[in-house]
Design a protein around this motif. Structure first.
Motif, short mmCIF file in Angstrom:
data_model
loop_
_atom_site.label_atom_id
_atom_site.label_comp_id
_atom_site.label_asym_id
_atom_site.label_seq_id
_atom_site.Cartn_x
_atom_site.Cartn_y
_atom_site.Cartn_z
N VAL A 90 -8.62 20.51 -2.93
CA VAL A 90 -7.50 20.30 -2.00
C VAL A 90 -6.12 20.21 -2.65
N TRP A 91 -6.04 20.14 -3.97
CA TRP A 91 -4.74 20.03 -4.64
C TRP A 91 -4.38 21.32 -5.34
N PRO A 92 -3.10 21.66 -5.42
CA PRO A 92 -2.01 20.96 -4.76
C PRO A 92 -2.07 21.18 -3.25
N GLY A 93 -1.72 20.13 -2.52
CA GLY A 93 -1.75 20.22 -1.07
C GLY A 93 -1.55 18.89 -0.41
N LYS A 130 2.90 17.54 9.93
CA LYS A 130 2.05 16.35 9.88
C LYS A 130 2.09 15.76 8.47
N PRO A 131 1.98 14.44 8.35
CA PRO A 131 1.88 13.84 7.02
C PRO A 131 0.54 14.22 6.38
N SER A 132 0.40 13.90 5.11
CA SER A 132 -0.83 14.25 4.39
C SER A 132 -2.03 13.53 4.98
N LYS A 161 0.87 -1.18 0.00
CA LYS A 161 0.00 0.00 0.00
C LYS A 161 0.91 1.23 0.00
N PHE A 162 0.71 2.09 -0.99
CA PHE A 162 1.57 3.25 -1.13
C PHE A 162 0.78 4.52 -1.39
N THR A 163 1.40 5.62 -1.01
CA THR A 163 0.95 6.93 -1.45
C THR A 163 1.82 7.32 -2.63
N LEU A 164 1.20 7.97 -3.59
CA LEU A 164 1.89 8.42 -4.79
C LEU A 164 1.87 9.94 -4.84
N VAL A 165 2.79 10.52 -5.57
CA VAL A 165 2.70 11.94 -5.92
C VAL A 165 2.56 12.02 -7.43
N ALA A 166 1.74 12.98 -7.87
CA ALA A 166 1.49 13.16 -9.30
C ALA A 166 1.68 14.62 -9.65
N VAL A 214 -3.16 8.96 -3.73
CA VAL A 214 -2.31 9.87 -4.50
C VAL A 214 -2.58 11.31 -4.10
N ARG A 215 -1.53 12.12 -4.21
CA ARG A 215 -1.69 13.55 -3.98
C ARG A 215 -0.90 14.32 -5.03
N VAL A 216 -1.37 15.54 -5.30
CA VAL A 216 -0.61 16.49 -6.09
C VAL A 216 -0.01 17.43 -5.05
N PRO A 217 1.29 17.33 -4.83
CA PRO A 217 1.91 18.02 -3.69
C PRO A 217 2.06 19.53 -3.88
N ASP A 218 2.18 20.22 -2.75
CA ASP A 218 2.48 21.66 -2.74
C ASP A 218 3.85 21.94 -3.32
N LEU A 219 4.75 21.01 -3.21
CA LEU A 219 6.15 21.21 -3.59
C LEU A 219 6.32 21.11 -5.11
N PRO A 220 6.58 22.23 -5.80
CA PRO A 220 6.69 22.20 -7.26
C PRO A 220 7.73 21.19 -7.77
N MET A 221 8.82 21.01 -7.03
CA MET A 221 9.87 20.08 -7.45
C MET A 221 9.32 18.67 -7.63
N LEU A 222 8.45 18.22 -6.72
CA LEU A 222 7.89 16.88 -6.83
C LEU A 222 6.91 16.78 -8.00
N ARG A 223 6.10 17.82 -8.20
CA ARG A 223 5.19 17.82 -9.35
C ARG A 223 5.99 17.78 -10.65
#
Length: 191
Positions: A85-88, A160-162, A55-60, A100-109
């Motif tokens: 809620v995205w990015p966040g 805190k984690p997502s 079971k994993f969380t993904l970033v997109a 999955v999440r679309v992160p706040d951090l542009p580098m990860l996106r």
């Protein structure tokens, strides 16, 4: 987080495109990253973390990228929640084993966009142990010689984690609460 060099990011991008495993800073702690389609990378992460479950969380990079890979993300309810809620720091469940999440951090996106697929993003620590907020802390739990690259973003603030959320026609079910402002946003989605 300290600024990352163009060379660090280029190296990470190249390794991820080849299905490798990279330690990267995220919004909350350091993580282990590999492309979702890299069975070898996922297997290596499981060994590094001492985990058996997959079971994993993904970033997109975007909602569009999520919808390309996960049909469940194409519903009106999912789209509405994601746009709120995205990015966040909110991970939305897309299958029995993945959120999955679309992160706040542009580098990860940007990395997910460059690789062309969502990235597995799991904390860079042994299963059940505290999150790591520096590369030194990662190295105390994970054998760094077994990853393809380490991107050092310095010491990270403790966050805190997502939140982890299931989207249904009736509303959202929060499986793991996130930061307070995120929890308030989630409650307003279906009001």
């Amino acid at each position: 987080m300290k600024p990352l060099s163009a060379q660090q990011l280029k190296n990470a991008r190249t390794i991820l495109r080849q299905g490798g495993v990279v330690v990267l800073p995220s919004e909350s702690s350091y993580g282990l990253f590999t492309p979702i389609r890299s069975a070898a990378g996922i297997k290596r992460i499981l060994v590094l973390k001492g985990r058996r479950d997959t079971k994993f969380t993904l970033v997109a990079s975007s909602l569009a990228q999520v919808q390309k890979f996960f049909p469940a993300a194409r519903s009106k309810q999912f789209t509405r929640a994601a746009q709120a809620v995205w990015p966040g720091p909110v991970s939305l469940v897309v299958s029995r084993r993945m959120s999955v999440r679309v992160p706040d951090l542009p580098m990860l996106r940007d990395l997910a966009q460059a690789v062309g697929q969502p990235l597995v993003a799991t904390s860079a620590n042994q299963a059940g142990q505290p999150a790591a907020y520096s590369v030194v802390q990662v190295g105390r739990q994970i054998d760094l010689t077994q990853v393809d690259a380490v991107v050092d973003g310095g010491s990270l603030p403790r966050r805190k984690p997502s939140a982890v959320v299931v989207v249904t026609e009736a509303g959202v079910q929060v499986l793991r609460e996130g930061p307070a402002h995120v929890n308030r946003t989630l409650k307003r989605i279906y009001e």
